[in-house]
Design an enzyme around this catalytic site. Structure first.
Site, mmCIF file in Angstrom:
data_model
loop_
_atom_site.group_PDB
_atom_site.id
_atom_site.type_symbol
_atom_site.label_atom_id
_atom_site.label_comp_id
_atom_site.label_asym_id
_atom_site.label_seq_id
_atom_site.Cartn_x
_atom_site.Cartn_y
_atom_site.Cartn_z
ATOM 1 N N GLN A 197 0.835 -1.211 0.000
ATOM 2 C CA GLN A 197 0.000 0.000 0.000
ATOM 3 C C GLN A 197 0.866 1.257 0.000
ATOM 4 O O GLN A 197 1.841 1.353 0.731
ATOM 5 C CB GLN A 197 -0.896 -0.003 1.240
ATOM 6 C CG GLN A 197 -1.704 1.264 1.451
ATOM 7 C CD GLN A 197 -1.090 2.213 2.466
ATOM 8 O OE1 GLN A 197 -0.424 1.772 3.407
ATOM 9 N NE2 GLN A 197 -1.276 3.502 2.273
ATOM 10 N N TYR A 251 0.795 5.595 0.277
ATOM 11 C CA TYR A 251 0.177 6.906 0.406
ATOM 12 C C TYR A 251 0.833 7.816 -0.622
ATOM 13 O O TYR A 251 1.806 7.446 -1.275
ATOM 14 C CB TYR A 251 0.393 7.462 1.814
ATOM 15 C CG TYR A 251 -0.557 6.911 2.864
ATOM 16 C CD1 TYR A 251 -1.940 7.022 2.707
ATOM 17 C CD2 TYR A 251 -0.073 6.302 4.021
ATOM 18 C CE1 TYR A 251 -2.804 6.535 3.681
ATOM 19 C CE2 TYR A 251 -0.934 5.815 4.995
ATOM 20 C CZ TYR A 251 -2.293 5.937 4.820
ATOM 21 O OH TYR A 251 -3.150 5.455 5.774
ATOM 22 N N THR A 268 -3.890 4.263 -1.438
ATOM 23 C CA THR A 268 -4.933 4.685 -0.499
ATOM 24 C C THR A 268 -5.394 6.092 -0.842
ATOM 25 O O THR A 268 -4.605 7.041 -0.850
ATOM 26 C CB THR A 268 -4.409 4.616 0.949
ATOM 27 O OG1 THR A 268 -4.153 3.241 1.258
ATOM 28 C CG2 THR A 268 -5.432 5.157 1.935
ATOM 29 N N ARG A 320 -7.223 10.728 16.471
ATOM 30 C CA ARG A 320 -8.126 9.814 17.171
ATOM 31 C C ARG A 320 -7.980 10.072 18.669
ATOM 32 O O ARG A 320 -6.885 9.873 19.231
ATOM 33 C CB ARG A 320 -7.797 8.368 16.812
ATOM 34 C CG ARG A 320 -8.236 8.019 15.393
ATOM 35 C CD ARG A 320 -7.675 6.730 14.911
ATOM 36 N NE ARG A 320 -6.265 6.837 14.581
ATOM 37 C CZ ARG A 320 -5.786 7.334 13.437
ATOM 38 N NH1 ARG A 320 -6.596 7.712 12.491
ATOM 39 N NH2 ARG A 320 -4.484 7.419 13.233
ATOM 40 N N LYS A 334 -7.848 2.132 -2.863
ATOM 41 C CA LYS A 334 -8.516 1.811 -1.595
ATOM 42 C C LYS A 334 -9.127 3.062 -0.974
ATOM 43 O O LYS A 334 -8.487 4.110 -0.938
ATOM 44 C CB LYS A 334 -7.482 1.226 -0.625
ATOM 45 C CG LYS A 334 -7.957 1.080 0.815
ATOM 46 C CD LYS A 334 -6.889 0.396 1.651
ATOM 47 C CE LYS A 334 -7.340 0.178 3.081
ATOM 48 N NZ LYS A 334 -7.190 1.336 3.953
ATOM 49 N N HIS A 379 -11.976 3.466 5.999
ATOM 50 C CA HIS A 379 -10.738 3.453 6.784
ATOM 51 C C HIS A 379 -11.008 2.910 8.201
ATOM 52 O O HIS A 379 -10.368 3.319 9.170
ATOM 53 C CB HIS A 379 -10.132 4.863 6.851
ATOM 54 C CG HIS A 379 -8.624 4.883 6.799
ATOM 55 N ND1 HIS A 379 -7.920 5.044 5.641
ATOM 56 C CD2 HIS A 379 -7.690 4.754 7.775
ATOM 57 C CE1 HIS A 379 -6.615 5.031 5.902
ATOM 58 N NE2 HIS A 379 -6.451 4.839 7.188
ATOM 59 N N ARG A 399 -11.640 5.359 11.175
ATOM 60 C CA ARG A 399 -10.515 6.047 11.820
ATOM 61 C C ARG A 399 -10.266 7.450 11.281
ATOM 62 O O ARG A 399 -9.500 8.199 11.857
ATOM 63 C CB ARG A 399 -9.228 5.224 11.644
ATOM 64 C CG ARG A 399 -9.216 3.954 12.448
ATOM 65 C CD ARG A 399 -8.056 3.055 12.048
ATOM 66 N NE ARG A 399 -6.753 3.622 12.269
ATOM 67 C CZ ARG A 399 -6.092 3.586 13.429
ATOM 68 N NH1 ARG A 399 -6.635 2.993 14.460
ATOM 69 N NH2 ARG A 399 -4.902 4.125 13.540
HETATM 70 C C1 LIG Z 1 -3.981 0.744 13.524
HETATM 71 C C2 LIG Z 1 -4.444 0.933 12.105
HETATM 72 C C3 LIG Z 1 -3.580 1.538 11.200
HETATM 73 C C4 LIG Z 1 -3.987 1.725 9.877
HETATM 74 N N1 LIG Z 1 -3.097 2.256 8.976
HETATM 75 C C5 LIG Z 1 -3.427 2.316 7.659
HETATM 76 C C6 LIG Z 1 -2.469 2.707 6.686
HETATM 77 O O1 LIG Z 1 -1.315 3.012 7.001
HETATM 78 N N2 LIG Z 1 -2.868 2.732 5.381
HETATM 79 C C7 LIG Z 1 -4.150 2.406 4.988
HETATM 80 O O2 LIG Z 1 -4.459 2.428 3.793
HETATM 81 N N3 LIG Z 1 -5.058 2.021 5.904
HETATM 82 C C8 LIG Z 1 -4.739 1.958 7.206
HETATM 83 N N4 LIG Z 1 -5.654 1.525 8.135
HETATM 84 C C9 LIG Z 1 -7.010 1.168 7.677
HETATM 85 C C10 LIG Z 1 -7.090 -0.297 7.294
HETATM 86 O O3 LIG Z 1 -6.351 -0.557 6.128
HETATM 87 C C11 LIG Z 1 -8.545 -0.714 7.011
HETATM 88 O O4 LIG Z 1 -9.104 0.149 6.063
HETATM 89 C C12 LIG Z 1 -9.412 -0.730 8.263
HETATM 90 O O5 LIG Z 1 -8.692 -1.136 9.403
HETATM 91 C C13 LIG Z 1 -10.590 -1.657 8.051
HETATM 92 O O6 LIG Z 1 -11.495 -1.586 9.096
HETATM 93 P P1 LIG Z 1 -11.522 -2.604 10.344
HETATM 94 O O7 LIG Z 1 -10.399 -2.169 11.220
HETATM 95 O O8 LIG Z 1 -12.847 -2.378 10.951
HETATM 96 O O9 LIG Z 1 -11.324 -3.979 9.807
HETATM 97 C C14 LIG Z 1 -5.284 1.336 9.461
HETATM 98 C C15 LIG Z 1 -6.130 0.718 10.390
HETATM 99 C C16 LIG Z 1 -5.720 0.511 11.691
HETATM 100 C C17 LIG Z 1 -6.662 -0.175 12.638
#
Ligand SMILES: Cc1cc2nc3c(=O)[nH]c(=O)nc-3n(C[C@H](O)[C@H](O)[C@H](O)COP(=O)(O)O)c2cc1C
Length: 412
Positions: free
Chosen positions: A154, A156, A184, A193, A280, A304, A307
């Site tokens: 992935q 950014y 992404t 958060r 994504k 996401h 988040r």
């Molecule tokens: C701790 C954490 C860090 C994340 N960091 C990224 C990231 O660096 N890049 C990204 O595309 N998504 C990131 N995400 C989002 C995840 O790829 C994903 O979209 C999301 O966790 C899916 O939802 P769920 O946690 O309910 O399964 C992150 C999620 C979490 C929980």
């Protein structure tokens, strides 16, 4: 990487939980991801739990993601299936053992030191997609050694100097044999958060005295930290200069990486990346159609994981409209709120080719350390075989023909 070797063995696309001799024992203690989450809460230092579990605002987006899945009902048909269904699927010309993958995450090592390696090893063992996050601790070249058959990467938006770093990462990913590149799209701005803020999580991650005290009370975590060290920006560090310390690397990353990809930029990545390309973070059918017109091979419908901002629609509620708009011209995947194999079946029934989970895998790491991610995959596969079987779908695609009650579906 040494204690990942036990996890590795062969990666066959007919993997099932029966291939993991530890599954029955773990299943007795942790029969769902909710049990893992519950145990993780007291097993890791509190800041680590806040990092893995917290969302934007008051966690309302996370709650709605979960509620949206819970509200979806699938009407079973009987008199057809006699055996457990097969759940293996093909994504971008490669076979995977189930329609579930590990979503990209930055900083999973805050949850459990060495997390990236354990996630990669579990995905390789079970042969499910593993998306390495750009801002995670592990270099893409290292990930390719651990997960050669299942590695996605992935990115950014690293926009400065005409995307010099972004395009160099693309080159490295190609050289490492990454199967799928994931851009992404849904972080146009940085958000905070609240639970992370209060827990003292910063970038770079530097535990203060209060955090060290918490680490000392979590012996398993401490041991893993001893072994793997603190998380670092593995992929981006080489660009910050040989002498840059961790603060300088973090400042460099903040400067270099910003904003959302424009359509024009996605087009440029499309031209350069010679393998499957996925975008994504989409929530609108018109954006999905735009990706298709740019030659993107797949999209991940996502908010996401709740988040970024609380008030976004849940991805599963916009999924049917997006799948209709894409109309089979690209692979449609989904994440945000997946906690079980049943959720995966719901997503597939609503038009997804595969689903990804983030937090569920972190709960596994938090509860069980190194063996957590494989247990989460095992649970998901076990549950999805039961759910596909119950609704009379012998193969995942057959779930599309069931009658579905989907009260939250968003019509555009
Ligand atoms: C701790 C954490 C860090 C994340 N960091 C990224 C990231 O660096 N890049 C990204 O595309 N998504 C990131 N995400 C989002 C995840 O790829 C994903 O979209 C999301 O966790 C899916 O939802 P769920 O946690 O309910 O399964 C992150 C999620 C979490 C929980």
């Amino acid at each position: 990487m040494h204690d990942t070797t036990a996890l590795l063995r062969s990666a066959a696309s007919d993997y099932t939980p029966a291939d993991n001799s530890r599954f029955p024992k773990l299943h007795r203690r942790f029969p769902t991801t909710a049990y893992l989450r519950q145990h993780a809460r007291s097993h890791v230092p509190s800041f680590a739990f806040e990092y893995m579990d917290g969302g934007a605002g008051g966690d309302g987006g996370i709650a709605r993601n979960w509620n949206a899945f819970d509200a979806i009902e699938l009407v079973p048909r009987y008199g057809v299936t006699t055996t457990l269904p097969a759940v293996d699927i093909e994504l971008f010309g490669r076979r995977y053992s189930a329609p579930i993958g590990i979503a990209p995450m930055g900083g999973p090592s805050i949850v459990w030191p060495g997390a990236d390696q354990y996630l990669a090893a579990a995905a390789q063992r079970a042969r499910v997609p593993y998306v390495l996050g750009l801002v995670g601790g592990m270099m893409v070249e290292h990930a390719a050694e651990i997960a050669p058959d299942v590695l996605w990467f992935q990115l950014y938006r690293c926009f400065r100097n005409e995307h010099a770093i972004g395009f160099d990462l693309l080159r490295r990913a190609q050289a490492a044999g990454v199967h799928v590149l994931v851009l992404t799209a849904d972080v146009p701005v940085r958000t905070t958060r609240p639970r992370e803020v209060v827990a003292g999580i910063t970038s770079p991650f530097q535990p203060d005295l209060r955090m060290f005290a918490a680490i000392l009370r979590s012996p398993g975590y401490l041991q893993s930290l001893w072994k793997h060290g603190q998380p670092r920006f593995g992929n981006l560090k080489p660009y910050a200069g040989d002498t840059a310390d961790v603060n300088e690397v973090a400042a460099f990353v903040r400067r270099e990486m910003a904003g959302a990809f424009t359509w024009e930029e996605i087009g440029r990545y499309r031209e350069r990346w010679k393998a499957p390309l996925v975008v994504k973070g989409l929530l609108h059918p018109a954006d999905a159609e735009r990706c298709v017109s740019l030659g993107v091979d797949g999209i991940i419908v996502s908010n996401h994981g709740g988040r970024q901002v609380e008030g976004l629609p849940t991805s599963v509620d916009v999924l049917p409209a997006i799948a209709r708009a894409v109309g089979g011209r690209a692979t449609v995947m989904v994440d945000s709120g997946i906690r079980s194999g049943l959720d995966v079946v719901r997503a597939v029934a609503l038009g997804a080719d595969a689903a990804f989970a983030g937090k569920a895998f972190l709960w596994g790491l938090g509860a069980l350390g190194a063996e957590g991610p494989l247990h989460v995959i095992d649970l998901m596969i076990d549950e999805m075989r039961a759910a596909f079987g119950q609704i009379g779908a012998r193969r995942p695609a057959q779930a599309r023909s069931v009658v579905i009650r989907h009260p939250g579906a968003l019509h555009f």
